[in-house]
Design an enzyme around this catalytic site. Structure first.
Site, PDB file in Angstrom:
ATOM      1  N   LYS A  97       0.869  -1.181   0.000  1.00 11.67           N
ATOM      2  CA  LYS A  97       0.000   0.000   0.000  1.00 11.67           C
ATOM      3  C   LYS A  97       0.904   1.228   0.000  1.00 11.67           C
ATOM      4  O   LYS A  97       1.662   1.451   0.941  1.00 11.67           O
ATOM      5  CB  LYS A  97      -0.897   0.002   1.240  1.00 11.67           C
ATOM      6  N   GLY A 185     -10.977   7.304   7.396  1.00 13.29           N
ATOM      7  CA  GLY A 185     -12.094   8.171   7.739  1.00 13.29           C
ATOM      8  C   GLY A 185     -13.349   7.456   8.188  1.00 13.29           C
ATOM      9  O   GLY A 185     -14.155   8.031   8.927  1.00 13.29           O
TER      10      GLY A 185
END
EC number: 2.8.1.10
Length: 256
Positions: A97, A185
Protein backbone atom coordinates in the site's frame (compact mmCIF):
# COMPACT_ATOMS: atom_id res chain seq x y z
CA UNK A 1 -16.25 -18.98 -3.61
CA UNK A 2 -19.10 -16.64 -4.54
CA UNK A 3 -18.74 -12.93 -5.26
CA UNK A 4 -15.01 -13.00 -4.64
CA UNK A 5 -12.89 -9.88 -4.87
CA UNK A 6 -10.00 -10.61 -7.23
CA UNK A 7 -6.82 -8.61 -6.64
CA UNK A 8 -3.24 -9.53 -7.42
CA UNK A 9 -4.07 -13.08 -8.38
CA UNK A 10 -5.96 -13.74 -5.15
CA UNK A 11 -9.66 -14.34 -4.64
CA UNK A 12 -10.85 -12.78 -1.39
CA UNK A 13 -14.14 -13.68 0.23
CA UNK A 14 -13.99 -10.79 2.71
CA UNK A 15 -14.17 -7.20 1.53
CA UNK A 16 -13.07 -5.79 4.86
CA UNK A 17 -9.37 -4.94 5.10
CA UNK A 18 -8.03 -3.99 8.51
CA UNK A 19 -4.98 -2.37 10.08
CA UNK A 20 -2.73 -3.13 13.04
CA UNK A 21 -2.26 0.24 14.73
CA UNK A 22 -3.61 1.79 17.95
CA UNK A 23 -4.63 -1.41 19.75
CA UNK A 24 -4.17 -1.37 23.50
CA UNK A 25 -2.21 -4.61 23.16
CA UNK A 26 -0.96 -6.51 20.13
CA UNK A 27 -2.46 -9.74 21.43
CA UNK A 28 -5.87 -8.36 20.47
CA UNK A 29 -4.98 -8.50 16.78
CA UNK A 30 -5.55 -12.25 16.22
CA UNK A 31 -8.95 -11.96 17.91
CA UNK A 32 -9.89 -8.94 15.81
CA UNK A 33 -8.91 -10.82 12.67
CA UNK A 34 -11.10 -13.75 13.65
CA UNK A 35 -14.12 -11.61 14.53
CA UNK A 36 -13.80 -9.36 11.46
CA UNK A 37 -13.38 -12.22 9.00
CA UNK A 38 -10.77 -10.11 7.21
CA UNK A 39 -8.19 -11.72 4.96
CA UNK A 40 -5.99 -8.68 4.29
CA UNK A 41 -4.13 -6.68 6.94
CA UNK A 42 -1.92 -3.65 6.52
CA UNK A 43 1.29 -3.25 8.50
CA UNK A 44 3.75 -0.36 8.78
CA UNK A 45 7.23 -1.70 8.10
CA UNK A 46 8.62 0.39 10.97
CA UNK A 47 6.56 -1.74 13.38
CA UNK A 48 8.24 -4.94 12.24
CA UNK A 49 11.02 -5.98 14.61
CA UNK A 50 12.27 -9.52 13.90
CA UNK A 51 14.58 -9.30 16.92
CA UNK A 52 11.66 -9.16 19.36
CA UNK A 53 8.95 -11.82 19.33
CA UNK A 54 6.82 -9.75 21.71
CA UNK A 55 7.09 -6.45 19.86
CA UNK A 56 7.25 -7.82 16.31
CA UNK A 57 3.80 -7.12 14.94
CA UNK A 58 4.09 -10.00 12.44
CA UNK A 59 4.14 -12.54 15.27
CA UNK A 60 0.52 -11.60 16.02
CA UNK A 61 -0.77 -12.11 12.47
CA UNK A 62 -1.95 -15.59 11.44
CA UNK A 63 -0.11 -17.03 8.43
CA UNK A 64 -3.21 -17.27 6.26
CA UNK A 65 -3.56 -13.49 6.15
CA UNK A 66 -2.43 -11.52 3.12
CA UNK A 67 0.04 -8.90 4.32
CA UNK A 68 -0.32 -5.42 2.91
CA UNK A 69 2.79 -3.57 4.10
CA UNK A 70 2.38 0.17 3.81
CA UNK A 71 4.93 2.87 3.17
CA UNK A 72 3.90 4.99 6.14
CA UNK A 73 6.52 7.68 6.76
CA UNK A 74 7.45 8.11 3.09
CA UNK A 75 7.53 11.72 1.85
CA UNK A 76 8.67 11.03 -1.70
CA UNK A 77 8.25 8.33 -4.32
CA UNK A 78 11.85 7.25 -3.78
CA UNK A 79 11.27 6.72 -0.05
CA UNK A 80 8.11 4.73 -0.73
CA UNK A 81 9.92 2.53 -3.22
CA UNK A 82 12.73 1.89 -0.75
CA UNK A 83 10.28 0.88 1.99
CA UNK A 84 8.40 -1.43 -0.39
CA UNK A 85 11.60 -3.16 -1.43
CA UNK A 86 12.64 -3.59 2.22
CA UNK A 87 9.27 -5.12 3.04
CA UNK A 88 9.56 -7.64 0.22
CA UNK A 89 13.13 -8.45 1.23
CA UNK A 90 11.85 -9.04 4.78
CA UNK A 91 9.51 -11.74 3.48
CA UNK A 92 6.28 -9.73 3.57
CA UNK A 93 5.27 -10.62 0.02
CA UNK A 94 4.72 -8.44 -3.01
CA UNK A 95 1.61 -6.53 -2.00
CA UNK A 96 2.18 -2.92 -0.99
CA UNK A 97 0.00 0.00 0.00
CA UNK A 98 1.64 3.18 -1.20
CA UNK A 99 1.43 6.05 1.26
CA UNK A 100 3.32 9.22 0.35
CA UNK A 101 2.43 12.06 2.70
CA UNK A 102 3.92 15.52 3.13
CA UNK A 103 1.03 17.23 4.88
CA UNK A 104 1.47 16.67 8.60
CA UNK A 105 -1.79 18.24 9.76
CA UNK A 106 -4.35 16.30 7.74
CA UNK A 107 -2.01 13.57 6.47
CA UNK A 108 -3.36 13.95 2.95
CA UNK A 109 -1.59 11.87 0.29
CA UNK A 110 0.59 13.36 -2.43
CA UNK A 111 -1.03 11.98 -5.57
CA UNK A 112 1.82 12.96 -7.90
CA UNK A 113 4.50 11.20 -5.86
CA UNK A 114 2.13 8.25 -5.39
CA UNK A 115 1.78 7.87 -9.17
CA UNK A 116 5.58 7.93 -9.56
CA UNK A 117 6.02 5.23 -6.91
CA UNK A 118 3.29 3.12 -8.46
CA UNK A 119 4.95 3.21 -11.88
CA UNK A 120 8.24 1.95 -10.43
CA UNK A 121 6.84 -0.74 -8.14
CA UNK A 122 4.27 -2.12 -10.58
CA UNK A 123 7.07 -2.53 -13.12
CA UNK A 124 8.97 -4.54 -10.48
CA UNK A 125 6.06 -6.95 -10.02
CA UNK A 126 4.49 -5.52 -6.88
CA UNK A 127 0.74 -5.62 -6.41
CA UNK A 128 0.32 -1.91 -5.79
CA UNK A 129 -2.62 -0.45 -3.87
CA UNK A 130 -2.11 3.32 -3.67
CA UNK A 131 -3.70 5.47 -0.98
CA UNK A 132 -4.89 8.66 -2.69
CA UNK A 133 -6.99 11.77 -2.57
CA UNK A 134 -10.09 10.98 -4.65
CA UNK A 135 -9.30 12.60 -7.97
CA UNK A 136 -10.35 10.95 -11.24
CA UNK A 137 -7.36 12.11 -13.29
CA UNK A 138 -4.99 10.73 -10.67
CA UNK A 139 -6.94 7.46 -10.46
CA UNK A 140 -6.70 6.99 -14.24
CA UNK A 141 -2.96 7.62 -14.14
CA UNK A 142 -2.58 5.14 -11.30
CA UNK A 143 -4.54 2.59 -13.34
CA UNK A 144 -2.32 3.18 -16.35
CA UNK A 145 0.76 2.94 -14.11
CA UNK A 146 -0.27 -0.57 -13.08
CA UNK A 147 -2.13 -0.14 -9.80
CA UNK A 148 -4.18 -3.19 -8.79
CA UNK A 149 -6.76 -0.94 -7.10
CA UNK A 150 -7.04 2.61 -5.81
CA UNK A 151 -7.65 3.52 -2.20
CA UNK A 152 -9.30 6.95 -1.90
CA UNK A 153 -9.77 8.50 1.51
CA UNK A 154 -13.22 9.04 2.92
CA UNK A 155 -11.88 11.61 5.40
CA UNK A 156 -8.47 12.28 6.98
CA UNK A 157 -6.75 9.25 8.49
CA UNK A 158 -7.85 8.40 12.01
CA UNK A 159 -10.60 11.04 12.07
CA UNK A 160 -13.63 8.72 12.13
CA UNK A 161 -15.47 11.48 10.21
CA UNK A 162 -17.07 9.19 7.64
CA UNK A 163 -17.53 9.56 3.89
CA UNK A 164 -16.81 13.27 3.48
CA UNK A 165 -15.59 12.64 -0.08
CA UNK A 166 -18.58 10.52 -1.03
CA UNK A 167 -19.39 12.18 -4.36
CA UNK A 168 -15.79 12.03 -5.57
CA UNK A 169 -15.50 8.38 -4.54
CA UNK A 170 -18.69 7.71 -6.50
CA UNK A 171 -17.05 9.16 -9.61
CA UNK A 172 -14.05 6.88 -9.16
CA UNK A 173 -16.30 3.86 -8.78
CA UNK A 174 -18.02 4.75 -12.04
CA UNK A 175 -15.01 5.79 -14.08
CA UNK A 176 -11.68 4.51 -12.72
CA UNK A 177 -11.93 1.07 -14.28
CA UNK A 178 -10.36 -0.83 -11.39
CA UNK A 179 -11.39 -1.79 -7.84
CA UNK A 180 -11.99 1.12 -5.47
CA UNK A 181 -11.17 0.39 -1.82
CA UNK A 182 -12.29 3.17 0.49
CA UNK A 183 -9.53 3.87 2.99
CA UNK A 184 -9.38 6.24 5.96
CA UNK A 185 -12.09 8.17 7.74
CA UNK A 186 -14.77 5.53 8.12
CA UNK A 187 -15.82 5.56 11.76
CA UNK A 188 -19.16 3.74 11.86
CA UNK A 189 -20.34 0.43 10.47
CA UNK A 190 -23.18 2.29 8.74
CA UNK A 191 -20.58 4.31 6.81
CA UNK A 192 -18.84 1.13 5.70
CA UNK A 193 -22.20 -0.23 4.55
CA UNK A 194 -22.84 3.02 2.65
CA UNK A 195 -19.51 2.75 0.83
CA UNK A 196 -20.30 -0.81 -0.17
CA UNK A 197 -23.82 0.12 -1.28
CA UNK A 198 -22.22 2.69 -3.60
CA UNK A 199 -20.22 -0.07 -5.28
CA UNK A 200 -16.89 0.13 -3.50
CA UNK A 201 -14.96 -3.11 -3.90
CA UNK A 202 -13.87 -3.10 -0.24
CA UNK A 203 -13.10 -0.85 2.70
CA UNK A 204 -9.98 -0.60 4.84
CA UNK A 205 -10.17 0.68 8.40
CA UNK A 206 -8.22 0.62 11.61
CA UNK A 207 -9.00 3.41 14.05
CA UNK A 208 -12.73 2.73 14.20
CA UNK A 209 -12.09 -0.79 15.48
CA UNK A 210 -8.93 -0.21 17.52
CA UNK A 211 -10.33 2.74 19.48
CA UNK A 212 -13.78 1.28 20.13
CA UNK A 213 -14.70 0.46 23.73
CA UNK A 214 -15.06 -3.15 22.59
CA UNK A 215 -12.76 -3.69 19.58
CA UNK A 216 -13.87 -7.29 19.10
CA UNK A 217 -17.53 -6.37 19.06
CA UNK A 218 -16.81 -3.51 16.66
CA UNK A 219 -14.84 -5.82 14.35
CA UNK A 220 -17.85 -8.08 14.15
CA UNK A 221 -20.15 -5.11 13.56
CA UNK A 222 -18.04 -3.95 10.61
CA UNK A 223 -17.99 -7.48 9.22
CA UNK A 224 -21.76 -7.53 9.11
CA UNK A 225 -22.01 -3.98 7.75
CA UNK A 226 -19.63 -4.63 4.86
CA UNK A 227 -21.46 -7.83 3.95
CA UNK A 228 -24.86 -6.08 4.14
CA UNK A 229 -23.67 -3.16 2.02
CA UNK A 230 -22.26 -5.47 -0.61
CA UNK A 231 -25.45 -7.53 -0.70
CA UNK A 232 -27.52 -4.36 -1.11
CA UNK A 233 -25.31 -3.20 -3.98
CA UNK A 234 -25.68 -6.52 -5.75
CA UNK A 235 -29.44 -6.54 -5.15
CA UNK A 236 -29.78 -3.03 -6.58
CA UNK A 237 -31.08 -0.12 -4.54
CA UNK A 238 -34.50 1.26 -5.36
CA UNK A 239 -34.84 4.61 -7.15
CA UNK A 240 -34.78 7.86 -5.16
CA UNK A 241 -37.40 10.49 -5.96
CA UNK A 242 -38.65 13.76 -4.52
CA UNK A 243 -42.37 13.06 -4.30
CA UNK A 244 -44.29 10.35 -2.48
CA UNK A 245 -45.42 7.23 -4.31
CA UNK A 246 -47.89 4.97 -2.57
CA UNK A 247 -46.90 1.35 -2.28
CA UNK A 248 -50.57 0.29 -2.56
CA UNK A 249 -53.66 1.89 -4.22
CA UNK A 250 -55.12 4.85 -2.28
CA UNK A 251 -58.52 4.95 -4.07
CA UNK A 252 -61.10 2.58 -5.42
CA UNK A 253 -61.77 0.17 -2.57
CA UNK A 254 -64.25 2.56 -0.81
CA UNK A 255 -66.46 2.51 -3.91
CA UNK A 256 -67.07 -1.22 -3.78
Amino acid sequence: MQDALHIGGKALSSRLFIGTGKYSRNTLIPEVIARSGSEVITVALRRVDPSSQKENILSHIPPQMTLLPNTSGARTAEEAVRIARLARAAGMGNWVKIEVINDQRYLLPDNLETIRATEILAAEGFVVLPYMSPDLSAALRLRDAGAAAVMPLGAPIGSNRGLRTKELIGILIEEAGLPVIVDAGIGRPSEAAEAMEMGAAAVLLNTAIATARDPLGMAEAFRGAVAAGRQAYLAGLGPVQQEAEASSPLTGFLNV
